[in-house]
Design a protein around this motif. Structure first.
Motif, PDB file in Angstrom:
ATOM      1  N   MET A   1       0.825  -1.232   0.011  1.00 42.16           N
ATOM      2  CA  MET A   1      -0.010  -0.195   0.061  1.00 42.16           C
ATOM      3  C   MET A   1       0.865   1.358  -0.068  1.00 42.16           C
ATOM      4  SD  MET A   1      -3.162   0.920   2.705  1.00 42.16           S
ATOM      5  CE  MET A   1      -4.252   2.369   2.156  1.00 42.16           C
ATOM      6  N   THR A   2       1.050   1.909  -1.107  1.00 38.69           N
ATOM      7  CA  THR A   2       1.778   3.106  -1.188  1.00 38.69           C
ATOM      8  C   THR A   2       1.562   4.348  -0.272  1.00 38.69           C
ATOM      9  OG1 THR A   2       0.636   3.988  -3.301  1.00 38.69           O
ATOM     10  CG2 THR A   2       2.259   2.577  -3.693  1.00 38.69           C
ATOM     11  N   GLU A   3       0.217   4.286   0.306  1.00 36.30           N
ATOM     12  CA  GLU A   3      -0.039   5.349   1.110  1.00 36.30           C
ATOM     13  C   GLU A   3       0.482   4.946   2.550  1.00 36.30           C
ATOM     14  OE1 GLU A   3      -3.995   4.233  -0.497  1.00 36.30           O
ATOM     15  OE2 GLU A   3      -1.848   3.465  -0.848  1.00 36.30           O
ATOM     16  N   GLN A   4       1.227   4.220   3.131  1.00 32.04           N
ATOM     17  CA  GLN A   4       1.502   3.917   4.341  1.00 32.04           C
ATOM     18  C   GLN A   4       3.111   3.511   4.272  1.00 32.04           C
ATOM     19  OE1 GLN A   4      -1.011   0.946   5.537  1.00 32.04           O
ATOM     20  NE2 GLN A   4       0.229  -0.814   4.845  1.00 32.04           N
ATOM     21  N   SER A   5       3.874   3.515   3.357  1.00 30.05           N
ATOM     22  CA  SER A   5       5.036   2.984   3.476  1.00 30.05           C
ATOM     23  C   SER A   5       5.947   3.946   2.115  1.00 30.05           C
ATOM     24  CB  SER A   5       5.502   1.601   3.334  1.00 30.05           C
ATOM     25  OG  SER A   5       4.814   0.865   4.301  1.00 30.05           O
ATOM     26  N   ILE A 213      -8.760  -6.993   1.150  1.00 32.12           N
ATOM     27  CA  ILE A 213      -9.512  -6.718   2.377  1.00 32.12           C
ATOM     28  C   ILE A 213      -8.311  -6.248   3.448  1.00 32.12           C
ATOM     29  CG2 ILE A 213      -9.076  -9.120   3.227  1.00 32.12           C
ATOM     30  CD1 ILE A 213     -11.574  -8.939   4.947  1.00 32.12           C
ATOM     31  N   PRO A 214      -8.828  -4.855   4.054  1.00 36.83           N
ATOM     32  CA  PRO A 214      -7.502  -4.633   5.228  1.00 36.83           C
ATOM     33  C   PRO A 214      -7.582  -5.591   6.384  1.00 36.83           C
ATOM     34  CG  PRO A 214      -9.598  -3.315   5.166  1.00 36.83           C
ATOM     35  CD  PRO A 214      -9.890  -4.464   4.087  1.00 36.83           C
ATOM     36  N   ILE A 215      -6.518  -5.816   6.840  1.00 36.60           N
ATOM     37  CA  ILE A 215      -6.446  -6.273   8.204  1.00 36.60           C
ATOM     38  C   ILE A 215      -5.417  -5.634   9.189  1.00 36.60           C
ATOM     39  CG2 ILE A 215      -6.858  -8.684   7.168  1.00 36.60           C
ATOM     40  CD1 ILE A 215      -3.858  -9.283   7.461  1.00 36.60           C
ATOM     41  N   SER A 216      -5.667  -5.507  10.496  1.00 34.67           N
ATOM     42  CA  SER A 216      -4.620  -5.117  11.329  1.00 34.67           C
ATOM     43  C   SER A 216      -4.174  -6.132  12.443  1.00 34.67           C
ATOM     44  CB  SER A 216      -5.357  -3.902  12.020  1.00 34.67           C
ATOM     45  OG  SER A 216      -4.424  -3.182  12.789  1.00 34.67           O
ATOM     46  N   GLN A 296      -2.156  -5.388   5.110  1.00 32.73           N
ATOM     47  CA  GLN A 296      -1.624  -5.164   6.503  1.00 32.73           C
ATOM     48  C   GLN A 296      -1.656  -3.604   6.833  1.00 32.73           C
ATOM     49  OE1 GLN A 296      -1.568  -6.584   9.278  1.00 32.73           O
ATOM     50  NE2 GLN A 296      -0.090  -5.429  10.489  1.00 32.73           N
ATOM     51  N   ILE A 297      -2.531  -3.271   7.673  1.00 35.22           N
ATOM     52  CA  ILE A 297      -2.451  -1.840   7.950  1.00 35.22           C
ATOM     53  C   ILE A 297      -1.155  -1.265   8.928  1.00 35.22           C
ATOM     54  CG2 ILE A 297      -3.691  -0.063   9.294  1.00 35.22           C
ATOM     55  CD1 ILE A 297      -6.183  -1.684   8.744  1.00 35.22           C
ATOM     56  N   GLY A 298      -0.584  -0.204   8.182  1.00 32.85           N
ATOM     57  CA  GLY A 298       0.356   0.252   8.978  1.00 32.85           C
ATOM     58  C   GLY A 298       1.637  -0.112   8.771  1.00 32.85           C
TER      59      GLY A 298
END
Length: 322
Positions: A1-5, A213-216, A296-298
């Protein structure tokens, strides 16, 4: 996910994901993050080129690129062909009608949804034509191509996967695409796709239905996972009708100020329980989806997720899906 790394981290994670056993990897294509807390938005195509060079087996895909405002479709055709060559045939071009968040930056405005879909149809026609390697001139309502040719084309044209959200978009884009993209496990989409004349059949017909699907996941506690998901992913609660039209991270922050942590926890699996993640993913394969991408979020737990959780999770999902 290019928005978080950042870009180097994304390449490292892509290599790690291949090593741990993932079959394919998708990349968002953003100019801005959804929320300022995410903090990143490197150029997806540069990252994908590096990933193509650094990996050997895993399939690659944009999830998804808007080829109508920020990018001219002739340029998308050229870079998709180049990436396919670098990836030795492992690349699928995911396309969609885009979001204001990323497209408004070039100052061309943000058209209404019907016009965006009309533009997307023309873009697909241009990309298909240029991927033949032939000299192409195109004079449409929204785009013009003047004596253009993509000189480096792969032996087989790049597959196109189109993002759809309802029966109307399925009927319009199914016959123009090779695969379906959707972010909700809606069996009606798969049924409508397979019933649409000219759309390649999902499953036996060779087409794929690709979900996300997002997962945390967090090894410490569910509370920590929920807190991170709420901080960085509460934008997801707005739904795509809202997400497509908000122009800035400040807009998303305002629109989601009343989304509670418990709302986020209900919408996506959070915490260390891998079986919970499997159960949240299950509706996709039950709806007829052939592939599911996990987000994977974050950034802070990304490497630990790959090192500790991803392998066992893949084993559990493959066993559950049969």
């Amino acid at each position: 996910m290019t928005e978080q790394s950042g870009p180097k981290a994304l390449v490292d994670y892509a290599v790690g994901a291949e090593r741990v056993g993932f079959d394919f990897e998708v990349s968002s294509d953003h100019y801005s993050p959804w929320l300022a807390a995410q903090g990143h938005a490197p150029y997806a195509w540069t990252v994908l080129g590096a990933v193509a060079h650094a990996t050997e087996r895993v399939e690659l895909m944009t999830y998804v690129t808007c080829p109508t405002v920020r990018y001219h479709p002739a340029v998308v055709a050229q870079k998709a062909a180049t990436l396919q060559l670098l990836a030795d045939g492992r690349f699928t071009l995911g396309l969609g009608a885009g979001e204001n968040l990323n497209e408004h930056v070039v100052g061309e405005g943000w058209p209404p949804v019907d016009q965006r879909q009309d533009m997307l149809v023309e873009a697909i026609e241009i990309i298909r034509a240029l991927h033949t390697g032939e000299l192409t001139t195109y004079d449409g309502e929204y785009f013009r191509v003047d004596s253009a040719r993509v000189w480096d084309v792969p032996e087989h044209p790049v597959d196109l996967a189109l993002a759809v959200s309802g029966e109307k978009s399925v009927q319009r884009f199914g016959p123009l695409s090779d695969h379906l993209v959707a972010v909700e496990p809606n069996a009606d989409l798969v049924t409508a796709w397979n019933a649409t004349d000219g759309a390649p059949g999902i499953g036996a017909g060779g087409a794929r239905a690709i979900g996300q699907i997002p997962i945390s996941w967090d090894p410490a506690s569910k509370d920590a996972a929920v807190e991170r998901a709420h901080d960085q992913f509460r934008w997801f609660a707005g739904g795509w009708a809202v997400n497509a039209d908000l122009p800035t991270t400040a807009g998303f922050a305002g629109a989601t100020q009343y989304v509670r942590p418990e709302d986020v926890a209900e919408a996506m699996p959070c915490g260390p329980d891998l079986d919970e993640i499997v159960e949240k993913v299950r509706p996709f394969w039950e709806a007829g989806f052939t592939d599911v991408a996990l987000v994977q979020i974050g950034d802070d737990q990304q490497q630990r997720f790959l090192d500790e959780a991803a392998g066992p999770l893949l084993d559990k999902m493959r066993a559950a899906a049969g």
